[in-house]
Write a protein that holds these residues in place. Sequence first.
Motif, mmCIF file in Angstrom:
data_model
loop_
_atom_site.group_PDB
_atom_site.id
_atom_site.type_symbol
_atom_site.label_atom_id
_atom_site.label_comp_id
_atom_site.label_asym_id
_atom_site.label_seq_id
_atom_site.Cartn_x
_atom_site.Cartn_y
_atom_site.Cartn_z
ATOM 1 N N SER A 34 37.421 55.793 52.129
ATOM 2 C CA SER A 34 36.651 56.268 50.912
ATOM 3 C C SER A 34 37.089 57.950 50.432
ATOM 4 O O SER A 34 37.235 58.157 49.346
ATOM 5 C CB SER A 34 35.197 56.251 51.111
ATOM 6 O OG SER A 34 34.618 57.157 51.937
ATOM 7 N N SER A 38 39.140 58.686 47.041
ATOM 8 C CA SER A 38 38.542 59.846 46.098
ATOM 9 C C SER A 38 39.550 60.914 45.917
ATOM 10 O O SER A 38 39.538 61.333 44.849
ATOM 11 C CB SER A 38 37.156 60.402 46.702
ATOM 12 O OG SER A 38 36.809 61.473 46.017
ATOM 13 N N GLN A 41 42.219 59.388 43.619
ATOM 14 C CA GLN A 41 41.836 59.446 42.123
ATOM 15 C C GLN A 41 41.722 60.734 41.250
ATOM 16 O O GLN A 41 41.988 60.897 40.464
ATOM 17 C CB GLN A 41 40.305 58.752 42.072
ATOM 18 C CG GLN A 41 39.780 58.615 40.671
ATOM 19 C CD GLN A 41 40.344 57.600 40.249
ATOM 20 O OE1 GLN A 41 40.909 56.573 40.491
ATOM 21 N NE2 GLN A 41 40.829 57.839 39.035
ATOM 22 N N TYR A 42 41.292 61.775 42.372
ATOM 23 C CA TYR A 42 41.204 63.174 41.626
ATOM 24 C C TYR A 42 42.647 63.615 41.430
ATOM 25 O O TYR A 42 42.930 64.249 40.285
ATOM 26 C CB TYR A 42 40.705 64.230 42.746
ATOM 27 C CG TYR A 42 40.746 65.557 42.318
ATOM 28 C CD1 TYR A 42 39.929 66.046 41.500
ATOM 29 C CD2 TYR A 42 41.505 66.279 42.703
ATOM 30 C CE1 TYR A 42 39.849 67.396 41.073
ATOM 31 C CE2 TYR A 42 41.833 67.869 42.480
ATOM 32 C CZ TYR A 42 40.653 68.194 41.388
ATOM 33 O OH TYR A 42 40.873 69.508 40.946
#
Length: 59
Positions: A34, A38, A41-42
């Motif tokens: 995860s 994350s 995605q950033y």
Amino acid sequence: MLAKYWKKIGMLILIVACVFNVMSKLVNKLSLNSEMLSSAQYVYDQQQEENEKENNENK
């Protein structure tokens, strides 16, 4: 009696607090998967914003 053992009592309280702190961090730790998702995605969002700015400036 408390004056005689205050250092030992203080050390015991400190050790218990440290153990609880470490255990709570281990229990609430996000999984590596995860975290990686994350971060990806950033980075993707940041690249999209840069591309949009470049497109707006070129028009």
